[in-house]
Design an enzyme around this catalytic site. Structure first.
Site, PDB file in Angstrom:
ATOM      1  N   CYS A 134      13.892 -58.180  41.688  1.00  0.00           N
ATOM      2  CA  CYS A 134      13.203 -57.479  42.783  1.00  0.00           C
ATOM      3  C   CYS A 134      14.023 -57.467  44.064  1.00  0.00           C
ATOM      4  O   CYS A 134      14.217 -56.417  44.696  1.00  0.00           O
ATOM      5  CB  CYS A 134      11.816 -58.075  43.016  1.00  0.00           C
ATOM      6  SG  CYS A 134      11.788 -59.794  43.585  1.00  0.00           S
ATOM      7  N   HIS A 192       9.941 -51.073  42.610  1.00  0.00           N
ATOM      8  CA  HIS A 192      10.246 -52.497  42.511  1.00  0.00           C
ATOM      9  C   HIS A 192      10.733 -52.826  41.116  1.00  0.00           C
ATOM     10  O   HIS A 192      10.548 -52.055  40.173  1.00  0.00           O
ATOM     11  CB  HIS A 192       9.003 -53.336  42.858  1.00  0.00           C
ATOM     12  CG  HIS A 192       7.844 -53.157  41.924  1.00  0.00           C
ATOM     13  ND1 HIS A 192       7.048 -54.193  41.499  1.00  0.00           N
ATOM     14  CD2 HIS A 192       7.338 -52.050  41.318  1.00  0.00           C
ATOM     15  CE1 HIS A 192       6.101 -53.744  40.700  1.00  0.00           C
ATOM     16  NE2 HIS A 192       6.249 -52.442  40.576  1.00  0.00           N
ATOM     17  N   HIS A 245       7.900 -61.962  45.614  1.00  0.00           N
ATOM     18  CA  HIS A 245       8.227 -60.616  45.155  1.00  0.00           C
ATOM     19  C   HIS A 245       8.470 -59.711  46.355  1.00  0.00           C
ATOM     20  O   HIS A 245       7.936 -59.950  47.445  1.00  0.00           O
ATOM     21  CB  HIS A 245       7.080 -60.070  44.297  1.00  0.00           C
ATOM     22  CG  HIS A 245       7.401 -58.805  43.559  1.00  0.00           C
ATOM     23  ND1 HIS A 245       8.468 -58.691  42.700  1.00  0.00           N
ATOM     24  CD2 HIS A 245       6.792 -57.584  43.556  1.00  0.00           C
ATOM     25  CE1 HIS A 245       8.493 -57.464  42.181  1.00  0.00           C
ATOM     26  NE2 HIS A 245       7.488 -56.777  42.690  1.00  0.00           N
TER      27      HIS A 245
END
Length: 272
Positions: A180, A237, A225
């Site tokens: 990510c 993402h 994240h």
């Protein structure tokens, strides 16, 4: 004689490990041609290094050309990068040539000035030469103009979108596998902007904004994240839960809505 201080990463992809072991967790992934600062030499040919985007880890000596003078020349002259997902460096300006090196998006090379039939001759980190399709190269960006905000935001989103469908790889930062923060940081880096490599907002790189202020190219931070906002309530993402890079939505009405993420946005960051 003083110890060498600089190394050029000389493999297609180079693990930058959390610990000085081959079986260590990968903290980051170096791309071909990156110059790193050597901070400390460890046992068994391991080196503790710092990247030009202020990230640290261990690189094995077999993955570097350790030569201060060569690194200086490389920093000055390696001003082209591969922008295609992958590119073969061939022995001649023809698809019939043999593959001398395979490079990924973000790899740095020196252009010799020789061109032939839509091929460009490049010099590699070890001084050898080969040929790449000219269309696969572009100028390396190392600066950016915040006054050109609209174009930069578009470029950030367009760059991130190039990685759609890429598999998830912990610590990865290439079209062969990406995580990510790797997706977000490389999308910025390829556009001349340095941000923090990990999934956390650091004020020396970005400022916090409200959801009402968000624009394409800004980053959404969740617990552990990070994602890039691309507009219209959508974000791109890289997630292990969906095996890689994809687009999801913050809008409950959309089929690709991610309720778990939409309800757990901790911070939003922008470089503008």
């Amino acid at each position: 004689m003083s110890k060498p201080q600089w190394g050029i990463l000389c493999k297609t992809l180079v693990p930058i490990n959390l610990h000085p072991r081959f079986d260590s967790e990968m903290a980051d992934e170096g791309l071909y041609g990156m110059v790193v600062k050597i901070l400390e030499e460890k046992e068994d040919n391991w080196y503790y290094v710092e990247t030009h985007y202020n990230y640290y880890g261990y690189v094995h000596g077999s993955n570097m050309i350790i030569d201060d003078e060569r690194a200086k020349v490389w920093n000055e002259r390696a001003n082209k990068i591969v922008f295609h997902s992958t590119a073969d460096v061939l022995s001649e300006a023809s698809f019939k040539g043999y593959v001398k090196k395979m490079l990924t998006r973000g790899a740095s090379v020196i252009v010799t000035g020789n061109e032939k039939d839509n091929w460009t001759e490049v010099e590699l980190a070890d001084g050898t030469t080969g040929w790449i399709r000219s269309a696969f190269l572009r100028d390396k960006k190392t600066t950016w103009d915040r006054n050109n905000e609209e174009q930069i935001r578009k470029d950030l989103v367009d760059t991130a979108m190039l990685y759609l469908g890429t598999q998830y790889r912990w610590g990865g930062k290439s079209p062969l596998g990406i995580d990510c923060s790797g997706l977000c940081s490389i999308s910025y880096l390829l556009n001349g902007i340095i941000i923090y490599r990990d999934a956390q907002l650091k004020e020396e790189y970005m400022r916090r904004i409200t959801f009402e202020e968000i624009k394409p190219g800004d980053l959404l931070f969740f617990p552990g994240h990070v994602a890039m906002y691309i507009g219209n309530g959508k974000f791109i993402h890289s997630s292990s839960s969906v095996n890689g890079v994809r687009i999801n939505s913050l809008n409950p009405e959309d089929e690709d809505y991610r309720e778990d993420l939409a309800k757990d946005i901790r911070e939003i960051g922008t470089v503008f």
